[in-house]
Design a protein around this motif. Structure first.
Motif, PDB file in Angstrom:
ATOM      1  N   THR A   4       0.834  -1.195   0.000  1.00  0.00           N
ATOM      2  CA  THR A   4       0.000   0.000   0.000  1.00  0.00           C
ATOM      3  C   THR A   4       0.870   1.247   0.000  1.00  0.00           C
ATOM      4  O   THR A   4       1.948   1.267   0.576  1.00  0.00           O
ATOM      5  N   HIS A   5       0.384   2.274  -0.664  1.00  0.00           N
ATOM      6  CA  HIS A   5       1.078   3.548  -0.671  1.00  0.00           C
ATOM      7  C   HIS A   5       0.750   4.291   0.621  1.00  0.00           C
ATOM      8  O   HIS A   5      -0.339   4.154   1.155  1.00  0.00           O
ATOM      9  N   THR A   6       1.693   5.062   1.090  1.00  0.00           N
ATOM     10  CA  THR A   6       1.516   5.806   2.334  1.00  0.00           C
ATOM     11  C   THR A   6       1.696   7.289   2.064  1.00  0.00           C
ATOM     12  O   THR A   6       2.631   7.692   1.374  1.00  0.00           O
ATOM     13  N   CYS A   7       0.807   8.080   2.625  1.00  0.00           N
ATOM     14  CA  CYS A   7       0.904   9.529   2.501  1.00  0.00           C
ATOM     15  C   CYS A   7       1.758  10.067   3.648  1.00  0.00           C
ATOM     16  O   CYS A   7       1.505   9.767   4.812  1.00  0.00           O
ATOM     17  N   TYR A   8       2.773  10.858   3.283  1.00  0.00           N
ATOM     18  CA  TYR A   8       3.687  11.426   4.265  1.00  0.00           C
ATOM     19  C   TYR A   8       3.559  12.942   4.284  1.00  0.00           C
ATOM     20  O   TYR A   8       3.277  13.578   3.262  1.00  0.00           O
ATOM     21  N   ILE A   9       3.805  13.504   5.450  1.00  0.00           N
ATOM     22  CA  ILE A   9       3.885  14.948   5.632  1.00  0.00           C
ATOM     23  C   ILE A   9       5.281  15.241   6.174  1.00  0.00           C
ATOM     24  O   ILE A   9       5.711  14.654   7.167  1.00  0.00           O
ATOM     25  N   ILE A  10       5.966  16.125   5.488  1.00  0.00           N
ATOM     26  CA  ILE A  10       7.333  16.496   5.868  1.00  0.00           C
ATOM     27  C   ILE A  10       7.366  18.005   6.039  1.00  0.00           C
ATOM     28  O   ILE A  10       6.882  18.740   5.180  1.00  0.00           O
ATOM     29  N   ARG A  11       7.923  18.463   7.149  1.00  0.00           N
ATOM     30  CA  ARG A  11       8.068  19.909   7.375  1.00  0.00           C
ATOM     31  C   ARG A  11       9.545  20.266   7.309  1.00  0.00           C
ATOM     32  O   ARG A  11      10.380  19.652   7.982  1.00  0.00           O
ATOM     33  N   ASP A  44       6.762   3.077  -1.043  1.00  0.00           N
ATOM     34  CA  ASP A  44       7.487   2.220  -0.116  1.00  0.00           C
ATOM     35  C   ASP A  44       8.534   3.007   0.667  1.00  0.00           C
ATOM     36  O   ASP A  44       8.774   4.181   0.404  1.00  0.00           O
ATOM     37  N   GLN A  45       9.158   2.336   1.611  1.00  0.00           N
ATOM     38  CA  GLN A  45      10.177   2.955   2.464  1.00  0.00           C
ATOM     39  C   GLN A  45      11.410   3.373   1.672  1.00  0.00           C
ATOM     40  O   GLN A  45      12.050   4.364   1.998  1.00  0.00           O
ATOM     41  N   ALA A  46      11.744   2.638   0.637  1.00  0.00           N
ATOM     42  CA  ALA A  46      12.914   2.988  -0.172  1.00  0.00           C
ATOM     43  C   ALA A  46      12.745   4.373  -0.798  1.00  0.00           C
ATOM     44  O   ALA A  46      13.683   5.173  -0.817  1.00  0.00           O
ATOM     45  N   MET A  47      11.540   4.662  -1.295  1.00  0.00           N
ATOM     46  CA  MET A  47      11.274   5.984  -1.865  1.00  0.00           C
ATOM     47  C   MET A  47      11.352   7.065  -0.789  1.00  0.00           C
ATOM     48  O   MET A  47      11.871   8.155  -1.030  1.00  0.00           O
ATOM     49  N   ARG A  67       3.463  10.068   8.993  1.00  0.00           N
ATOM     50  CA  ARG A  67       2.479   9.513   8.067  1.00  0.00           C
ATOM     51  C   ARG A  67       1.205  10.302   8.287  1.00  0.00           C
ATOM     52  O   ARG A  67       0.809  10.553   9.431  1.00  0.00           O
ATOM     53  N   GLU A  68       0.540  10.676   7.223  1.00  0.00           N
ATOM     54  CA  GLU A  68      -0.627  11.552   7.360  1.00  0.00           C
ATOM     55  C   GLU A  68      -1.710  10.937   8.233  1.00  0.00           C
ATOM     56  O   GLU A  68      -2.293  11.610   9.062  1.00  0.00           O
ATOM     57  N   ASN A  69      -1.954   9.659   8.105  1.00  0.00           N
ATOM     58  CA  ASN A  69      -3.010   9.034   8.901  1.00  0.00           C
ATOM     59  C   ASN A  69      -2.656   8.958  10.386  1.00  0.00           C
ATOM     60  O   ASN A  69      -3.529   8.794  11.212  1.00  0.00           O
ATOM     61  N   ASP A  70      -1.380   9.099  10.729  1.00  0.00           N
ATOM     62  CA  ASP A  70      -0.956   9.037  12.126  1.00  0.00           C
ATOM     63  C   ASP A  70      -0.874  10.402  12.793  1.00  0.00           C
ATOM     64  O   ASP A  70      -1.238  10.559  13.943  1.00  0.00           O
TER      65      ASP A  70
END
Length: 76
Positions: A4-11, A44-47, A67-70
């Motif tokens: 599954t793809h995961t949505c990330y938020i980076i500041r 994935d984690q590699a990306m 992770r956006e959902n977290d």
């Protein structure tokens, strides 16, 4: 490996201009109080590690990663 793809938020600690933002095509960018908030979905984690390497190599200061959902409430 997770399928599954995961949505990330980076500041990032500063407002990134269009030139640097173009180096992160997998993310949308917004600015908030002198920082840049990057939101994007990675397969994935590699990306994710590749993105973090780009941030490091550009000398940018990473403030937060979630992770956006977290953790999305913390970044609004």
């Amino acid at each position: 490996m997770n399928d599954t793809h995961t949505c990330y938020i980076i500041r990032i600690d500063r407002e990134l201009g269009p030139g640097i933002a173009a180096l992160f095509p997998e993310f949308t960018m917004t600015h908030d109080e002198g920082t840049t908030v990057m939101r994007g979905t990675l397969p994935d984690q590699a990306m994710l590690h590749g993105v973090l390497t780009r941030i490091r190599d550009l000398g940018l200061t990473l403030i937060a990663l979630a992770r956006e959902n977290d953790e999305s409430e913390r970044f609004r």
